[in-house]
Design an enzyme around this catalytic site. Structure first.
Site, PDB file in Angstrom:
ATOM      1  N   GLU A 344     -17.015  -6.417  61.144  1.00  0.00           N
ATOM      2  CA  GLU A 344     -18.331  -6.619  61.398  1.00  0.00           C
ATOM      3  C   GLU A 344     -18.899  -6.751  62.861  1.00  0.00           C
ATOM      4  O   GLU A 344     -19.763  -7.548  62.702  1.00  0.00           O
ATOM      5  CB  GLU A 344     -18.834  -7.567  60.005  1.00  0.00           C
ATOM      6  CG  GLU A 344     -18.331  -7.124  58.956  1.00  0.00           C
ATOM      7  CD  GLU A 344     -18.586  -8.297  57.842  1.00  0.00           C
ATOM      8  OE1 GLU A 344     -19.314  -8.090  56.913  1.00  0.00           O
ATOM      9  OE2 GLU A 344     -18.382  -9.570  57.997  1.00  0.00           O
TER      10      GLU A 344
HETATM   11  C1  ACM Z   1     -14.494  -9.485  56.190  1.00  0.00           C
HETATM   12  O1  ACM Z   1     -14.598  -9.704  54.946  1.00  0.00           O
HETATM   13  N1  ACM Z   1     -15.533  -9.225  56.810  1.00  0.00           N
HETATM   14  C2  ACM Z   1     -13.240  -9.375  56.527  1.00  0.00           C
END
Ligand code: ACM
Length: 535
Positions: A344
């Site tokens: 992310e």
């Molecule tokens: C995640 O759940 N951002 C690895």
């Protein structure tokens, strides 16, 4: 002998009926299906989670005698420690002395190191006869896992920490067992809410019962930095003081982290530390202005949105920071792995992301560790040996499959099966929903070898059950979300693919309920499972 009469008197005074499990006493949490009747006699030899590779029932049962000993091999302090661990579990509930001995008589409980056993580096054989229960293994890790099987074969009341009524009987026969995958992990997010050393140790003990052998600690995120780094003190004195919702946060000193590493090792579990970069870094950006491209320190963050923070990839201070942090975390971590996150990173340009991850891999290698990254790391140039942790839901990420075909190994954490922070259903009071409601059958019914299309089955080194903590602060929260789903994922990681079957699992899981109650674990009484309540 004197002790026995005290036991009897105490049990009589308690009414001997053992405590009524909380789940059974509370109609609000009891499942709709009728509880299964209490089993008469010892439980079937294969009534274990994860289900063993081979079970052969034969002969009469073993009953633990009041004067039994625990036999350990001479000259092995680690095997002796496994014997002591077993004695610590059995003594309070049985009231027996259970002394450790190196006598080679095959009577009572016997732990034997047997290099010839065909059980690999973590497997074991358990033979139960009227004279003895013998656990033999090529390694002390195998003995430890065999001890977990032995625990589960005894009545659930054995887990209580005060005197219980026996008999302590185990069905006759032989179990021969070894894991499908070498990597069987659980992750705890100690960043969104800080979890104390005692809380983590409690979880480690629970994980060990299901033969989990990796504890991944998500140590850093936007909301808090939880591991002391001597060269960067503000990471913890400032970055460690926040958490989701405005609580006081916290962090592990190096000594506390070492304590966790050692406690995990005593349960045959390796700690995998994660420093999440270049995104998920607001706590660092709030601690050191130089890590921001504009040189302006960020405000602390206690919300739950993701994807807004990034280290300033191009700046020299960022490179020095990464080197300092990786060096110190590697130095205090005896295990081979260092997780560098990489998920992310929406506030990092693609070019910067690739440059950053390419360099971070080199830094980890320089300090002697093997890189693990969330599967987005496949966008970078992966060095040989790097491991990608898959957390998607669709299995159609071609860069991950391509990396696997080129030799990258995969850890499977598909969020719609393995994420313990998903709600079970719309009534679940804590947890998240982005990967969908995840009932226990959904946690169980998947095969790690076929999650990512186009990835060779042999690229899969194992499974991991992550538990993110945006909504989780107490041990009771951890346990409500992990039980019963963690044992489901543990079985997917340990047991042979050919043994997979919901009906069998459902029955074996049902028998775990009283054990969790005895251990003080407040589990989710899924209506998919015909829970047993009797000991
Ligand atoms: C995640 O759940 N951002 C690895």
């Amino acid at each position: 002998m004197r002790r026995r009469s005290v036991v009897s008197a105490l049990l009589l005074s308690l009414g001997a009926g053992a405590a009524v499990p909380a789940a059974a006493a509370d109609p609000a949490t009891a499942p709709a299906s009728a509880p299964a009747p209490a089993a008469a006699g010892p439980r079937p030899l294969g009534q274990v989670v994860p289900v063993p590779a081979s079970v052969k029932a034969a002969g009469g049962p073993f009953t633990l005698a009041e004067d039994a000993a625990i036999h350990v091999p001479a000259g092995s302090p680690t095997a002796t420690a496994v014997g002591r661990y077993l004695a610590d579990i059995l003594r309070p509930s049985t009231g027996y002395d259970l002394p450790l001995t190196t006598s080679t008589r095959r009577q009572g409980i016997v732990l034997a190191l047997d290099g010839g056993a065909d059980t690999g580096s973590e497997g074991y054989r358990l033979q139960s006869t009227p004279q003895a229960v013998v656990i033999s293994a090529a390694s002390t890790a195998g003995l430890f896992h065999g001890v977990q099987t032995l625990r589960q074969l005894l009545p659930a009341a054995v887990e209580r920490d005060f005197l219980q009524l026996g008999p302590w009987t185990i069905a006759g026969g032989t179990i021969t067992d070894r894991p499908r995958y070498a990597y069987r992990g659980a992750m705890l997010d100690v960043a969104r809410h800080f979890h104390s050393v005692a809380q983590v140790e409690r979880y480690i003990d629970q994980l060990a019962l299901y033969k989990i052998n990796r504890l991944h600690l998500h140590l850093t995120d936007d909301q808090g930095w939880r591991i002391a780094v001597s060269s960067r003190p503000r990471l913890t004195t400032l970055g460690g003081t926040t958490e989701v919702g405005g609580g006081q946060g916290g962090y592990y000193t190096k000594a506390e982290y070492q304590q966790l590493v050692q406690y995990a090792a005593s349960r045959y579990m390796l700690v995998v530390p994660e420093i999440d970069m270049p995104g998920h870094t607001n706590a660092a950006l709030a601690s050191y202005a130089e890590l921001n491209c504009d040189g302006v320190v960020r405000a602390p963050y206690t919300g739950t949105a993701v994807g807004f923070s990034s280290l300033c990839v191009a700046k020299a201070p960022t490179g020095a920071f990464v080197d300092d942090v990786i060096r110190e975390v590697a130095a205090m971590t005896p295990g081979p792995y260092l997780h560098i996150g990489g998920d992310e990173a929406r506030a990092t340009s693609r070019v910067d992301y690739i440059a950053f991850m390419d360099r971070a891999q080199q830094v980890v290698a320089r300090y002697g560790k093997t890189v693990i990254g969330w599967h987005q790391i496949a966008a970078a140039h992966l060095a040989p040996g790097v491991i990608a942790q898959y957390w998607g839901t669709k299995g159609d990420e071609e860069p991950v499959a391509a990396a696997a075909r080129s030799g990258t190994r995969l850890i499977m954490s598909p969020a719609n099966h393995a994420y313990l922070d998903m709600k079970y259903d719309e009534a679940t009071p804590i947890g998240k929903t982005w990967a969908g409601y995840t009932e226990v059958r959904q946690s169980y019914d998947w095969d790690p070898a076929s999650v990512v299309r186009g990835a060779p089955a042999a690229s899969v080194m194992g499974v991991e059950a992550p538990l993110w903590s945006e909504t989780v602060s107490e041990s009771s929260d951890i346990e409500y979300l992990a039980f019963p789903r963690l044992p489901a994922i543990a079985e997917v990681g340990w047991s042979p693919a050919a043994s997979h079957g919901w009906t069998s699992f459902q029955q074996r899981l049902a028998a775990q309920g009283p054990r969790w109650t005895a251990l003080g674990i407040g589990y989710y009484p899924s209506p998919q499972v015909p829970w047993q309540f009797a000991y």
